[in-house]
Scaffold this motif. Structure first.
Motif, short mmCIF file in Angstrom:
data_model
loop_
_atom_site.label_atom_id
_atom_site.label_comp_id
_atom_site.label_asym_id
_atom_site.label_seq_id
_atom_site.Cartn_x
_atom_site.Cartn_y
_atom_site.Cartn_z
N ARG A 1 43.24 43.66 41.93
CA ARG A 1 43.10 44.76 42.90
C ARG A 1 44.48 45.30 43.23
O ARG A 1 45.48 44.57 43.17
CB ARG A 1 42.42 44.28 44.19
N THR A 2 44.53 46.58 43.56
CA THR A 2 45.79 47.19 43.97
C THR A 2 46.02 46.95 45.46
O THR A 2 45.07 46.89 46.26
CB THR A 2 45.77 48.69 43.65
N LEU A 3 47.29 46.83 45.82
CA LEU A 3 47.63 46.57 47.22
C LEU A 3 47.62 47.83 48.07
O LEU A 3 47.03 47.84 49.16
CB LEU A 3 49.00 45.90 47.30
N LEU A 4 48.24 48.88 47.60
CA LEU A 4 48.43 50.07 48.43
C LEU A 4 47.08 50.70 48.78
O LEU A 4 46.24 50.95 47.90
CB LEU A 4 49.31 51.08 47.69
N ASP A 5 46.90 50.92 50.06
CA ASP A 5 45.69 51.56 50.60
C ASP A 5 44.43 50.74 50.38
O ASP A 5 43.32 51.29 50.46
CB ASP A 5 45.51 52.97 50.04
N GLY A 6 44.60 49.43 50.08
CA GLY A 6 43.41 48.59 49.98
C GLY A 6 42.84 48.28 51.35
O GLY A 6 43.58 47.98 52.30
N GLU A 7 41.53 48.38 51.49
CA GLU A 7 40.90 48.10 52.78
C GLU A 7 41.08 46.63 53.17
O GLU A 7 41.00 45.74 52.32
CB GLU A 7 39.41 48.43 52.74
N VAL A 8 41.30 46.44 54.47
CA VAL A 8 41.50 45.09 55.01
C VAL A 8 40.38 44.83 56.02
O VAL A 8 40.13 45.66 56.93
CB VAL A 8 42.88 44.95 55.68
N GLN A 9 39.73 43.71 55.86
CA GLN A 9 38.65 43.34 56.76
C GLN A 9 38.90 41.94 57.32
O GLN A 9 39.68 41.16 56.78
CB GLN A 9 37.30 43.37 56.04
N LYS A 10 38.18 41.66 58.41
CA LYS A 10 38.24 40.31 58.96
C LYS A 10 37.16 39.46 58.30
O LYS A 10 36.37 39.95 57.49
CB LYS A 10 38.05 40.38 60.48
N ALA B 1 46.02 48.15 53.83
CA ALA B 1 47.31 47.54 53.50
C ALA B 1 48.27 48.63 53.06
O ALA B 1 47.92 49.52 52.27
CB ALA B 1 47.14 46.50 52.42
N VAL B 2 49.50 48.55 53.55
CA VAL B 2 50.50 49.57 53.21
C VAL B 2 51.75 48.98 52.58
O VAL B 2 52.54 49.73 51.99
CB VAL B 2 50.89 50.39 54.46
N ASP B 3 51.93 47.67 52.65
CA ASP B 3 53.15 47.10 52.06
C ASP B 3 53.01 45.58 51.98
O ASP B 3 52.12 44.98 52.59
CB ASP B 3 54.38 47.48 52.89
N MET B 4 53.92 45.01 51.20
CA MET B 4 54.03 43.57 51.07
C MET B 4 55.49 43.18 51.19
O MET B 4 56.36 43.82 50.58
CB MET B 4 53.46 43.09 49.72
#
Length: 338
Positions: A131-140, A149-152
């Motif tokens: 999966r790509t990191l940038l703009d990936g949805e983050v859930q609990k 997600a915007v950065d690592m």
């Protein structure tokens, strides 16, 4: 009248007969005719064959066999008198043709030349395995989406340390960035699902505040970070990070397009990056020449990704050429500069 005695004839008549002939001539004539007839038959007989004359052949004493003499050369027949001999045509001398030289030995075929070593090595990453990191949805963990997600943040050695999430507010109001430890990140590789699930510790009631996004000696924000060679020449900038199901980075997507070029992106294998401290700042380096960058396949969304790694043979050959780059880097714009 006397008669000659012949072989096979009768002898002379006696006196009585002669006297009888004188006394009676007629019977004598008959007898004479009879004798003539008989003597005529004897005259026409074939004479007996002469006796064979056998000459005595003297016996010779056997002598030793004489040695055979050499055969005499056949003498040419003498031409008839008055006829000129026909001159014989001279026979041409036999021409001895030289034997053809044996063909030269066939040289052993040279082994086929080895193809040149590829400039880069590739590793295919199939869609559905990352999966790509940038703009990936983050859930609990309860499935509620809290942001993107915007950065690592990478630490020393390139190990992920934190994820920066843009927490969404109500109707876009109240959005703010927050840093979460990477240990709570779980990546979902199934498409059409939130990419990251945050497993926050129970004692964490409120999200932490955003940390500074500047690079330091122990921190390097990856998005928009510049990747350069060891001599300082710029290769490109990071526009995304690819993560596997274990939340480990697989590759970085680099924008390597020039100033006036159309945007060109490639995927560089994460293992090919070197994280070093330079000027008291953590930096990412990649030993890749311009020729290797040009030979790298382009990164295309929604298609299998081929992450590139510089070949070992070409990377060592490019090191001396890269050492001379600082002298000309000031005059020429670096690749990817804007």
């Amino acid at each position: 009248m006397e008669f000659l005695s012949m072989r096979g004839a009768f002898s002379r008549p006696s006196r009585a007969v002669r006297s009888a002939r004188l006394v009676s001539p007629r019977p004598y004539a008959l007898v004479l005719l009879s004798l003539l007839a008989l003597s005529g038959c004897s005259l026409f007989r074939s004479p007996p064959p002469p006796a064979e004359i056998v000459e005595a052949v003297p016996d010779f004493v056997a002598s030793e066999p004489e040695a055979a003499s050499a055969p005499e050369a056949a003498s040419e027949p003498e031409p008839a008198s008055g006829v000129k001999p026909v001159p014989r045509k001279p026979r041409p001398a036999p021409v001895r043709r030289p034997r053809p030289a044996p063909p030269p030995p066939v040289p052993a075929s040279a082994p086929p030349a080895r193809p040149p070593a590829p400039l880069v090595q590739t590793r295919t990453l199939e869609r559905g395995t990352f999966r790509t990191l940038l703009d990936g949805e983050v859930q609990k963990t309860d499935g509620k989406v809290v942001g993107r997600a915007v950065d690592m943040i990478a630490g020393p050695g390139g190990k992920p340390a934190e994820v920066i999430v843009n927490l969404q507010g109500f109707m876009g109001v109240g959005d703010r960035k927050a840093n979460f430890p990477w240990s709570g990140v779980h990546v979902n590789v199934q498409p059409k699902t939130p990419a990251i699930t945050l497993a926050l510790p129970p004692n964490l009631q409120a999200p932490p505040q955003a940390a500074p996004t500047e690079a330091s000696a122990t921190r390097l924000p990856m998005l928009d970070a510049t990747v350069e060679r060891s001599n300082g020449a710029k290769i490109g900038r990071v526009v995304d990070v690819l993560l596997d199901g274990s939340a480990d980075p697989l590759a970085v997507v680099l924008d390597v397009s020039g100033t006036l070029e159309k945007r060109h992106t490639i995927a560089a294998d994460w293992a090919a990056l070197h994280f070093v401290t330079k000027n008291n700042t953590l930096a990412a380096q990649l030993d890749m020449s311009d020729q290797q960058v040009d030979a790298s396949p382009a990164y295309v969304a929604d298609q299998p990704v081929r992450a590139v790694t510089p070949s070992a043979a070409t990377a060592t050959a490019a090191a001396p050429a890269a050492s001379a780059a600082p002298a000309t880097s000031a005059a020429a714009p670096a690749r990817g500069a804007k």
